[in-house]
Design a protein around this motif. Sequence first.
Motif, PDB file in Angstrom:
ATOM      1  N   ALA A   1       0.826  -1.201   0.000  1.00 10.40           N
ATOM      2  CA  ALA A   1       0.000   0.000   0.000  1.00 10.40           C
ATOM      3  C   ALA A   1       0.865   1.257   0.000  1.00 10.40           C
ATOM      4  O   ALA A   1       0.569   2.238  -0.705  1.00 10.40           O
ATOM      5  N   VAL A   2       1.939   1.240   0.790  1.00 10.78           N
ATOM      6  CA  VAL A   2       2.833   2.387   0.854  1.00 10.78           C
ATOM      7  C   VAL A   2       3.515   2.607  -0.489  1.00 10.78           C
ATOM      8  O   VAL A   2       3.606   3.743  -0.986  1.00 10.78           O
ATOM      9  N   GLN A   3       3.998   1.544  -1.103  1.00  8.39           N
ATOM     10  CA  GLN A   3       4.673   1.661  -2.395  1.00  8.39           C
ATOM     11  C   GLN A   3       3.731   2.232  -3.459  1.00  8.39           C
ATOM     12  O   GLN A   3       4.122   3.077  -4.262  1.00  8.39           O
ATOM     13  N   ALA A   4       2.494   1.766  -3.459  1.00 10.86           N
ATOM     14  CA  ALA A   4       1.517   2.257  -4.437  1.00 10.86           C
ATOM     15  C   ALA A   4       1.200   3.725  -4.200  1.00 10.86           C
ATOM     16  O   ALA A   4       1.097   4.518  -5.156  1.00 10.86           O
ATOM     17  N   ALA A   5       1.045   4.114  -2.939  1.00  9.48           N
ATOM     18  CA  ALA A   5       0.716   5.501  -2.618  1.00  9.48           C
ATOM     19  C   ALA A   5       1.866   6.437  -2.965  1.00  9.48           C
ATOM     20  O   ALA A   5       1.648   7.541  -3.487  1.00  9.48           O
ATOM     21  N   VAL A   6       3.092   6.006  -2.696  1.00 12.23           N
ATOM     22  CA  VAL A   6       4.264   6.828  -3.011  1.00 12.23           C
ATOM     23  C   VAL A   6       4.396   7.019  -4.513  1.00 12.23           C
ATOM     24  O   VAL A   6       4.646   8.132  -5.008  1.00 12.23           O
ATOM     25  N   ALA A   7       4.225   5.934  -5.261  1.00 14.74           N
ATOM     26  CA  ALA A   7       4.315   6.030  -6.723  1.00 14.74           C
ATOM     27  C   ALA A   7       3.223   6.938  -7.284  1.00 14.74           C
ATOM     28  O   ALA A   7       3.467   7.747  -8.185  1.00 14.74           O
ATOM     29  N   GLN A   8       2.025   6.825  -6.735  1.00 17.47           N
ATOM     30  CA  GLN A   8       0.912   7.644  -7.204  1.00 17.47           C
ATOM     31  C   GLN A   8       1.152   9.123  -6.909  1.00 17.47           C
ATOM     32  O   GLN A   8       0.870   9.989  -7.745  1.00 17.47           O
ATOM     33  N   ALA A   9       1.686   9.414  -5.737  1.00 18.59           N
ATOM     34  CA  ALA A   9       1.965  10.802  -5.364  1.00 18.59           C
ATOM     35  C   ALA A   9       3.032  11.405  -6.269  1.00 18.59           C
ATOM     36  O   ALA A   9       2.915  12.551  -6.716  1.00 18.59           O
ATOM     37  N   SER A  10       4.063  10.622  -6.558  1.00 20.06           N
ATOM     38  CA  SER A  10       5.128  11.096  -7.441  1.00 20.06           C
ATOM     39  C   SER A  10       4.620  11.309  -8.860  1.00 20.06           C
ATOM     40  O   SER A  10       4.921  12.312  -9.502  1.00 20.06           O
ATOM     41  N   ASP A  11       3.820  10.356  -9.347  1.00 14.61           N
ATOM     42  CA  ASP A  11       3.283  10.460 -10.707  1.00 14.61           C
ATOM     43  C   ASP A  11       2.375  11.673 -10.857  1.00 14.61           C
ATOM     44  O   ASP A  11       2.340  12.307 -11.922  1.00 14.61           O
TER      45      ASP A  11
END
Length: 231
Positions: free
Chosen positions: A154-164
């Motif tokens: 969940a953290v990895q997905a949220a971080v990637a989404q925020a960066s994108d």
Amino acid sequence: MSENTTTPTAADLTEGFDFDAWLSGAERPSRLVTLYARPDVYGELIAVRERLDALPPAPTKENAPERSLGDPVDPQAALRAELEQERDTLTAKLHASRTEVKVEGSIEEEVKDVEKAVKHDLADARKAAEDEARTDTTELATALSMGAKETLAAVQAAVAQASDAIVGLERSFRILAERVHIRGKNGQWEPIGRERLDKLNRVIGDPQIVLLQNAWSQATHAPVEAVTAPF
């Protein structure tokens, strides 16, 4: 008599075709988009059309009742005439505020270069967004008693989404600044540029910017289909 078994070479097949001359007249795929400086008028126009649609159907010549000069004015007919006049006025106003822009496609290397530059220029903003997403998602996972594996995903997905989200918006605007063309004073197409694109976004808002983004995507990715001209 011997049979000719010589295989034609690529040079033979293209003999007489001037590739450089052909390519010199080539241009990028593009789409034309109509923008409106008065999109507010469109909302008023839709409201008037809805009021017209809600009225009872206007009588035809065949079933219209006979009227004499002394008969009172039919209120429905008067309202219909008023709304039709308002509709025509708003349509003319919206039409007068339109302009046409040309949106060119990009090649893959250009998109990659822009994305690389954006990631570099917005490194601090990306890190701040990623840190916030990491903290918020970790706290939520803890509150939900999620396991370590699920929390990590969940953290990895949220971080990637925020960066994108940070990169994607800026990348889109940098590309559009170069690929959206407007008519200059000399009548020739010229890039809109970042300053005018930002002003366009502030004045007319996101919906019409989305039109430009969609047009760019189509010009970049959609193949050119075969076109047959009528005899």
